[in-house]
Design a protein around this motif. Structure first.
Motif, PDB file in Angstrom:
ATOM      1  N   MET A  37       0.831  -1.195   0.000  1.00  0.00           N
ATOM      2  CA  MET A  37       0.000   0.000   0.000  1.00  0.00           C
ATOM      3  C   MET A  37       0.869   1.251   0.000  1.00  0.00           C
ATOM      4  N   ARG A  38       0.445   2.180  -0.800  1.00  0.00           N
ATOM      5  CA  ARG A  38       1.139   3.461  -0.812  1.00  0.00           C
ATOM      6  C   ARG A  38       0.805   4.219   0.471  1.00  0.00           C
ATOM      7  N   ASN A  39       1.559   5.258   0.723  1.00  0.00           N
ATOM      8  CA  ASN A  39       1.329   6.067   1.911  1.00  0.00           C
ATOM      9  C   ASN A  39       0.225   7.078   1.605  1.00  0.00           C
ATOM     10  N   GLU A  40      -1.008   6.620   1.536  1.00  0.00           N
ATOM     11  CA  GLU A  40      -2.156   7.470   1.283  1.00  0.00           C
ATOM     12  C   GLU A  40      -3.340   6.915   2.048  1.00  0.00           C
ATOM     13  N   LYS A  41      -4.463   7.598   1.942  1.00  0.00           N
ATOM     14  CA  LYS A  41      -5.663   7.179   2.651  1.00  0.00           C
ATOM     15  C   LYS A  41      -6.093   5.783   2.192  1.00  0.00           C
ATOM     16  N   THR A  42      -6.487   4.963   3.147  1.00  0.00           N
ATOM     17  CA  THR A  42      -6.991   3.635   2.833  1.00  0.00           C
ATOM     18  C   THR A  42      -8.431   3.509   3.335  1.00  0.00           C
ATOM     19  N   HIS A  43      -9.105   2.522   2.807  1.00  0.00           N
ATOM     20  CA  HIS A  43     -10.495   2.250   3.149  1.00  0.00           C
ATOM     21  C   HIS A  43     -10.630   0.767   3.435  1.00  0.00           C
ATOM     22  N   LEU A  44     -11.596   0.405   4.254  1.00  0.00           N
ATOM     23  CA  LEU A  44     -11.948  -0.989   4.451  1.00  0.00           C
ATOM     24  C   LEU A  44     -13.178  -1.273   3.598  1.00  0.00           C
ATOM     25  N   LEU A  45     -13.034  -2.216   2.666  1.00  0.00           N
ATOM     26  CA  LEU A  45     -14.099  -2.541   1.727  1.00  0.00           C
ATOM     27  C   LEU A  45     -14.591  -3.958   1.972  1.00  0.00           C
ATOM     28  N   PHE A  46     -15.895  -4.096   2.170  1.00  0.00           N
ATOM     29  CA  PHE A  46     -16.529  -5.399   2.304  1.00  0.00           C
ATOM     30  C   PHE A  46     -16.912  -5.879   0.908  1.00  0.00           C
ATOM     31  N   VAL A  47     -16.441  -7.067   0.522  1.00  0.00           N
ATOM     32  CA  VAL A  47     -16.774  -7.649  -0.779  1.00  0.00           C
ATOM     33  C   VAL A  47     -17.531  -8.950  -0.557  1.00  0.00           C
ATOM     34  N   TYR A  48     -18.551  -9.190  -1.385  1.00  0.00           N
ATOM     35  CA  TYR A  48     -19.433 -10.327  -1.157  1.00  0.00           C
ATOM     36  C   TYR A  48     -19.729 -11.136  -2.419  1.00  0.00           C
ATOM     37  N   GLY A  49     -19.232 -10.711  -3.570  1.00  0.00           N
ATOM     38  CA  GLY A  49     -19.556 -11.390  -4.822  1.00  0.00           C
ATOM     39  C   GLY A  49     -18.332 -11.707  -5.647  1.00  0.00           C
ATOM     40  N   THR A  50     -18.277 -11.158  -6.846  1.00  0.00           N
ATOM     41  CA  THR A  50     -17.208 -11.490  -7.785  1.00  0.00           C
ATOM     42  C   THR A  50     -15.850 -10.937  -7.387  1.00  0.00           C
ATOM     43  N   LEU A  51     -15.778 -10.077  -6.374  1.00  0.00           N
ATOM     44  CA  LEU A  51     -14.493  -9.560  -5.883  1.00  0.00           C
ATOM     45  C   LEU A  51     -13.865 -10.459  -4.812  1.00  0.00           C
ATOM     46  N   ARG A  52     -14.603 -11.442  -4.330  1.00  0.00           N
ATOM     47  CA  ARG A  52     -14.067 -12.336  -3.290  1.00  0.00           C
ATOM     48  C   ARG A  52     -12.934 -13.196  -3.835  1.00  0.00           C
ATOM     49  N   LEU A  53     -12.116 -13.675  -2.937  1.00  0.00           N
ATOM     50  CA  LEU A  53     -10.998 -14.547  -3.279  1.00  0.00           C
ATOM     51  C   LEU A  53     -11.504 -15.739  -4.094  1.00  0.00           C
ATOM     52  N   GLY A  54     -10.864 -15.990  -5.238  1.00  0.00           N
ATOM     53  CA  GLY A  54     -11.237 -17.100  -6.099  1.00  0.00           C
ATOM     54  C   GLY A  54     -12.334 -16.777  -7.087  1.00  0.00           C
ATOM     55  N   ILE A  86      -8.017  -1.151   1.093  1.00  0.00           N
ATOM     56  CA  ILE A  86      -7.734  -0.706  -0.272  1.00  0.00           C
ATOM     57  C   ILE A  86      -7.312   0.759  -0.291  1.00  0.00           C
ATOM     58  N   ASP A  87      -6.551   1.122  -1.312  1.00  0.00           N
ATOM     59  CA  ASP A  87      -6.142   2.518  -1.475  1.00  0.00           C
ATOM     60  C   ASP A  87      -7.113   3.236  -2.412  1.00  0.00           C
ATOM     61  N   GLU A  88      -6.890   4.538  -2.611  1.00  0.00           N
ATOM     62  CA  GLU A  88      -7.773   5.368  -3.430  1.00  0.00           C
ATOM     63  C   GLU A  88      -7.835   4.884  -4.881  1.00  0.00           C
ATOM     64  N   GLU A  89      -6.709   4.460  -5.429  1.00  0.00           N
ATOM     65  CA  GLU A  89      -6.681   3.977  -6.816  1.00  0.00           C
ATOM     66  C   GLU A  89      -7.556   2.725  -6.965  1.00  0.00           C
ATOM     67  N   THR A  90      -7.453   1.815  -6.015  1.00  0.00           N
ATOM     68  CA  THR A  90      -8.273   0.608  -6.051  1.00  0.00           C
ATOM     69  C   THR A  90      -9.741   0.957  -5.874  1.00  0.00           C
ATOM     70  N   LEU A  91     -10.042   1.901  -5.005  1.00  0.00           N
ATOM     71  CA  LEU A  91     -11.425   2.331  -4.811  1.00  0.00           C
ATOM     72  C   LEU A  91     -12.004   2.863  -6.121  1.00  0.00           C
ATOM     73  N   ARG A  92     -11.225   3.629  -6.873  1.00  0.00           N
ATOM     74  CA  ARG A  92     -11.697   4.139  -8.169  1.00  0.00           C
ATOM     75  C   ARG A  92     -11.967   2.996  -9.144  1.00  0.00           C
ATOM     76  N   ARG A  93     -11.096   1.965  -9.140  1.00  0.00           N
ATOM     77  CA  ARG A  93     -11.319   0.800 -10.018  1.00  0.00           C
ATOM     78  C   ARG A  93     -12.615   0.080  -9.647  1.00  0.00           C
ATOM     79  N   ILE A  94     -12.849  -0.066  -8.356  1.00  0.00           N
ATOM     80  CA  ILE A  94     -14.050  -0.771  -7.911  1.00  0.00           C
ATOM     81  C   ILE A  94     -15.293   0.087  -8.198  1.00  0.00           C
ATOM     82  N   ASP A  95     -15.185   1.395  -8.009  1.00  0.00           N
ATOM     83  CA  ASP A  95     -16.300   2.287  -8.375  1.00  0.00           C
ATOM     84  C   ASP A  95     -16.681   2.089  -9.842  1.00  0.00           C
TER      85      ASP A  95
END
Length: 133
Positions: free
Chosen positions: A1-18, A65-74
């Motif tokens: 993780m980069r040194n920036e704001k992070t978020h805790l994201l709950f994933v329940y579908g196609t983002l889950r492991l596997g 997750i970081d801000e860049e990942t949050l934008r991808r998920i958005d």
């Protein structure tokens, strides 16, 4: 993780492991491998689930997750901003139950799928595997 704001994201579908979209979380740390939120899980009929308001439990994982990942998920979730009429999903702050107690997380929810089939177990991975076997 980069040194920036992070978020805790709950994933329940196609983002889950596997699952098919898990690669979008590359570089993110799984903070809690087993968690649940309140809601009703439904099969949208498009190969992915949605959480609606409800009193059941929806099972998933929590990622830091970081801000860049949050934008991808958005982008994946067709989320354009709070209350935007183009949103397929809304990104909301909710509470996840974990073995460490309740923690605040972000989650994507949607009431846009009319006629979606309920998933009583609240577990997309379990449901998908049972459906394909």
């Amino acid at each position: 993780m980069r040194n920036e704001k992070t978020h805790l994201l709950f994933v329940y579908g196609t983002l889950r492991l596997g699952e098919s979209k898990h690669g979008l979380l590359e570089g993110s740390r799984c903070a809690v491998p087993e968690a649940c939120i309140e809601g009703a899980l439904v099969d949208t009929g498009y190969g992915y689930p949605a959480v609606r308001q409800g009193t059941g439990r929806v099972y998933g994982e929590i990622y830091e997750i970081d801000e860049e990942t949050l934008r991808r998920i958005d982008a994946l979730e067709d989320y354009y901003g709070p209350g935007d009429p183009r949103n397929l999903y809304e990104r909301v702050q909710t509470t996840a139950g974990t073995d460490r107690g309740d923690i605040p997380v972000l989650a994507y929810v949607s009431d846009r799928f009319a006629g979606a089939s309920p998933i009583p177990s609240g577990d997309w991975k379990q449901y998908r595997k049972a459906k394909t076997s």
